[in-house]
Design an enzyme around this catalytic site. Sequence first.
Site, PDB file in Angstrom:
ATOM      1  NE  ARG A 156      13.718   2.120  -6.680  1.00  0.00           N
ATOM      2  CZ  ARG A 156      12.636   2.481  -6.366  1.00  0.00           C
ATOM      3  NH1 ARG A 156      11.540   1.724  -6.076  1.00  0.00           N
ATOM      4  NH2 ARG A 156      12.436   3.479  -5.809  1.00  0.00           N
ATOM      5  CG  ASP A 157       9.084   3.998  -8.114  1.00  0.00           C
ATOM      6  OD1 ASP A 157       8.136   3.639  -8.353  1.00  0.00           O
ATOM      7  OD2 ASP A 157       9.238   4.785  -6.950  1.00  0.00           O
ATOM      8  CG  HIS A 162       7.361  -0.744  -8.660  1.00  0.00           C
ATOM      9  ND1 HIS A 162       7.272  -1.929  -8.107  1.00  0.00           N
ATOM     10  CD2 HIS A 162       8.069  -0.015  -8.056  1.00  0.00           C
ATOM     11  CE1 HIS A 162       7.986  -1.742  -7.161  1.00  0.00           C
ATOM     12  NE2 HIS A 162       8.431  -0.481  -7.108  1.00  0.00           N
ATOM     13  CB  SER A 209       5.387   4.825  -0.589  1.00  0.00           C
ATOM     14  OG  SER A 209       6.640   4.874   0.299  1.00  0.00           O
ATOM     15  CG  HIS A 217       4.870   7.446  -6.184  1.00  0.00           C
ATOM     16  ND1 HIS A 217       4.928   6.744  -7.301  1.00  0.00           N
ATOM     17  CD2 HIS A 217       5.896   7.286  -5.186  1.00  0.00           C
ATOM     18  CE1 HIS A 217       5.988   5.956  -6.907  1.00  0.00           C
ATOM     19  NE2 HIS A 217       6.563   6.127  -5.789  1.00  0.00           N
ATOM     20  CE1 TYR A 259       5.869   0.910  -0.629  1.00  0.00           C
ATOM     21  CE2 TYR A 259       5.210  -1.191  -1.661  1.00  0.00           C
ATOM     22  CZ  TYR A 259       6.105  -0.443  -1.099  1.00  0.00           C
ATOM     23  OH  TYR A 259       7.556  -0.396  -1.149  1.00  0.00           O
ATOM     24  CG  HIS A 297      10.609   8.642  -3.832  1.00  0.00           C
ATOM     25  ND1 HIS A 297      11.423   8.122  -4.943  1.00  0.00           N
ATOM     26  CD2 HIS A 297       9.260   7.932  -3.859  1.00  0.00           C
ATOM     27  CE1 HIS A 297      10.784   7.152  -5.243  1.00  0.00           C
ATOM     28  NE2 HIS A 297       9.642   6.891  -4.878  1.00  0.00           N
TER      29      HIS A 297
HETATM   30  C1  LIG Z   1      10.138  -0.259  -3.111  1.00  0.00           C
HETATM   31  C2  LIG Z   1       9.233   0.898  -3.307  1.00  0.00           C
HETATM   32  O1  LIG Z   1       8.780   0.965  -4.587  1.00  0.00           O
HETATM   33  C3  LIG Z   1      10.120   2.038  -2.870  1.00  0.00           C
HETATM   34  C4  LIG Z   1       9.570   3.269  -3.363  1.00  0.00           C
HETATM   35  O2  LIG Z   1       9.941   3.725  -4.339  1.00  0.00           O
HETATM   36  C5  LIG Z   1       8.298   3.897  -2.578  1.00  0.00           C
HETATM   37  O3  LIG Z   1       8.209   3.508  -1.742  1.00  0.00           O
HETATM   38  O4  LIG Z   1       7.990   4.946  -3.196  1.00  0.00           O
HETATM   39 MN   LIG Z   2       8.247   5.263  -5.313  1.00  0.00          MN
END
Ligand SMILES: C[C@H](O)CC(=O)C(=O)O
Ligand SMILES: [Mn+2]
Length: 342
Positions: free
Chosen positions: A16-17, A20, A170, A201, A290, A199
């Site tokens: 899912r991520d 991107h 994020s 990054h 983001y 979550h």
């Molecule tokens: C829609 C985003 O990619 C959700 C996410 O994984 C994040 O905010 O980090």
């Molecule tokens: Mn993410």
Amino acid sequence: MNLNNKHVMLHDMSLRDGMHAKRHQISLDEMVAIATGLDNAGMPLIEVTHGDGLGGTSLNYGFPAHSDEEYLKAVVPKMKQAKISALLLPGIGTVDHLKMARDCGVSTIRVATHCTEADVSQQHISASAKMGLDTVGFLMMAHMASPEKMLEQAKLMESYGANCIYCTDSAGYMLPDQVTEKVSLLRAELSPNTEIGFHGHHNMGMAIANSLAAIEAGAHRIDGSVAGLGAGAGNTPLEVLVAVLERMGANHGIDLYKIMDVAEDIVVPMMDQPIRVDRDALTLGYAGVYSSFLLFAQRAQQKYGISARDILVELGKRGTVGGQEDMIEDLALTMAKEKGLI
Ligand SMILES: C[C@H](O)CC(=O)C(=O)O
Ligand SMILES: [Mn+2]
């Protein structure tokens, strides 16, 4: 730090991520190969959807190789023990998408909003909870809200029916002390029946340290992805986190060598570019941007001759948030005009 015997539930984001990082072009065979490998390694929960969640397919977010339904129908029946989750952003995904995901066998719905906009999640969180699904409130860009604001927003999501609340870094901006502060407050003030998740990054190289801080402060669910396949410098690399948790004596339920092999043999060979803390990804973390804006900024660099780093710094100054992807090209165009490049 003592995580001995702490129970941690890992949640994989590669499908899912990771969408991107793959411009949403993961093939059905690749999805099934990764999901099957993770299932065999003992991963309890795997997220499968467009990078921007159910219904993300659009000009703004990117057209995927396959629909959410095709991905879910390919992956869910192949799972022996792993459950499948789907992300949904109100305004992008609808209750019809949610029903489709439930009908495909999804067990967990994660409703994501900007960290100060939880009130837009009521309809989707209550619909998911009424369907009896594991329902998660996912507060994005958590570095932009104080711990008290996060708590207020988390309480809203809890009141709508969420049984788990996520602190979502994020932008990969947060440092361990900030994670500790936010997660501890959520753990202390939400119902003891509400789980807490984190979550991360890896844009500042802090994803493992932040995940450990979250666990210590009371988070039970931790997101990551194999080989870090995810937006920006990627998510918390799960095979690394598993090795660290193993050394610390935490209970994670994952076979370390099997997840290492999924990373090395399946995920790394399918990456379009190395996922690492390069200067653009580091800028995301440093400037609080983001993570999924990375490839948009790099495309704008190609098109307008303005460096992705300059674009990202400016996006950070303007406090842009997810959903404002269309502003990136707009901004690059303005910067190029100002510099007399076009
Ligand atoms: C829609 C985003 O990619 C959700 C996410 O994984 C994040 O905010 O980090
Ligand atoms: Mn993410």
